[in-house]
Design an enzyme around this catalytic site. Structure first.
Site, PDB file in Angstrom:
ATOM      1  N   VAL A 136      -1.938   7.537   8.972  1.00  0.00           N
ATOM      2  CA  VAL A 136      -2.360   8.275   7.788  1.00  0.00           C
ATOM      3  C   VAL A 136      -1.123   9.104   7.430  1.00  0.00           C
ATOM      4  O   VAL A 136      -0.874  10.136   8.032  1.00  0.00           O
ATOM      5  CB  VAL A 136      -3.593   9.162   8.056  1.00  0.00           C
ATOM      6  CG1 VAL A 136      -3.975   9.948   6.808  1.00  0.00           C
ATOM      7  CG2 VAL A 136      -4.766   8.314   8.537  1.00  0.00           C
ATOM      8  N   PRO A 137      -0.321   8.627   6.485  1.00  0.00           N
ATOM      9  CA  PRO A 137       1.050   9.124   6.309  1.00  0.00           C
ATOM     10  C   PRO A 137       1.165  10.486   5.616  1.00  0.00           C
ATOM     11  O   PRO A 137       1.684  10.602   4.500  1.00  0.00           O
ATOM     12  CB  PRO A 137       1.716   8.014   5.500  1.00  0.00           C
ATOM     13  CG  PRO A 137       0.606   7.436   4.694  1.00  0.00           C
ATOM     14  CD  PRO A 137      -0.605   7.498   5.605  1.00  0.00           C
ATOM     15  N   CYS A 138       0.724  11.519   6.297  1.00  0.00           N
ATOM     16  CA  CYS A 138       0.792  12.865   5.727  1.00  0.00           C
ATOM     17  C   CYS A 138       2.239  13.324   5.523  1.00  0.00           C
ATOM     18  O   CYS A 138       2.481  14.253   4.753  1.00  0.00           O
ATOM     19  CB  CYS A 138       0.017  13.853   6.580  1.00  0.00           C
ATOM     20  SG  CYS A 138       0.563  13.960   8.286  1.00  0.00           S
ATOM     21  N   HIS A 139       3.171  12.650   6.174  1.00  0.00           N
ATOM     22  CA  HIS A 139       4.581  13.007   5.965  1.00  0.00           C
ATOM     23  C   HIS A 139       5.024  12.686   4.540  1.00  0.00           C
ATOM     24  O   HIS A 139       6.053  13.185   4.091  1.00  0.00           O
ATOM     25  CB  HIS A 139       5.477  12.268   6.981  1.00  0.00           C
ATOM     26  CG  HIS A 139       5.499  10.790   6.799  1.00  0.00           C
ATOM     27  ND1 HIS A 139       4.530   9.962   7.345  1.00  0.00           N
ATOM     28  CD2 HIS A 139       6.337   9.978   6.105  1.00  0.00           C
ATOM     29  CE1 HIS A 139       4.792   8.706   7.003  1.00  0.00           C
ATOM     30  NE2 HIS A 139       5.884   8.693   6.247  1.00  0.00           N
ATOM     31  N   ARG A 140       4.259  11.905   3.810  1.00  0.00           N
ATOM     32  CA  ARG A 140       4.602  11.518   2.433  1.00  0.00           C
ATOM     33  C   ARG A 140       4.151  12.534   1.395  1.00  0.00           C
ATOM     34  O   ARG A 140       4.151  12.256   0.200  1.00  0.00           O
ATOM     35  CB  ARG A 140       4.008  10.145   2.113  1.00  0.00           C
ATOM     36  CG  ARG A 140       4.606   9.038   2.945  1.00  0.00           C
ATOM     37  CD  ARG A 140       4.028   7.689   2.626  1.00  0.00           C
ATOM     38  NE  ARG A 140       4.634   6.686   3.511  1.00  0.00           N
ATOM     39  CZ  ARG A 140       4.074   5.540   3.810  1.00  0.00           C
ATOM     40  NH1 ARG A 140       2.911   5.195   3.271  1.00  0.00           N
ATOM     41  NH2 ARG A 140       4.684   4.696   4.634  1.00  0.00           N
TER      42      ARG A 140
END
Length: 168
Positions: A136-140
């Site tokens: 779940v790419p919260c870094h994006r």
């Protein structure tokens, strides 16, 4: 809480050791840049925790991480994830899974994608409470001024991931 044990496995990455906790079907419950599955276990919603977490091979999960670092930036999105919270966070996590590698989105945009444009703080909370980093790419997600904001595994890792995705 269930009695079927969850499994964990890890792999070395350019950003440090990455560990994931997953079930027998390969659905990720928690993951991140740590070598400590006990730490990741604390990130799982209490209702999803099990009595035991055992080391497993995690072939598909770990392969997706390795593939990501080899250039297949969409590989983690092909792995199922389960997290539990209220309706907005659940929607925001689902929306995050749809954000492709490339230019990051803002917390405002994530709130819009999750169905509530006014829930900018909720979007930030979605990222802060995300247990399944990379999958779940919260870094994006970045602030509206383009600065990074926070990241559970440090801004150096977040910058590295964004740079890797921008270069692809």
């Amino acid at each position: 809480m269930t009695t079927t044990p969850l499994r964990w496995a890890g792999t070395d990455t350019p950003d440090g050791r990455f560990t994931a906790i997953f079930d027998v079907d390969g659905t990720v419950y928690a993951s991140g840049w740590t070598d400590d599955p006990a730490y990741l276990e604390t990130l799982i919603a209490p209702a999803l925790r099990t009595d035991e977490i055992v080391e497993g091979d995690g072939a598909d999960v770990i392969t997706a991480v390795d593939d990501y670092y080899s250039g297949d930036l969409a590989a983690p999105s092909r792995i199922a994830v389960t997290q539990q919270s209220g309706p907005f966070l659940t929607s925001a996590w689902a929306a995050l899974r749809e954000v492709p590698a490339g230019p990051p989105v803002t917390y405002t945009r994530l709130a819009e994608l999750a169905g509530n444009a006014a829930a900018v703080r909720g979007a930030a909370s979605c990222c802060a409470r995300n247990a399944a980093a990379l999958f779940v790419p919260c870094h994006r997600v970045v602030r509206s001024d383009g600065t990074l904001g926070g990241f559970r595994y440090g801004l150096d890792v977040k910058r590295s991931l964004l740079d890797r995705e921008a270069a692809a």
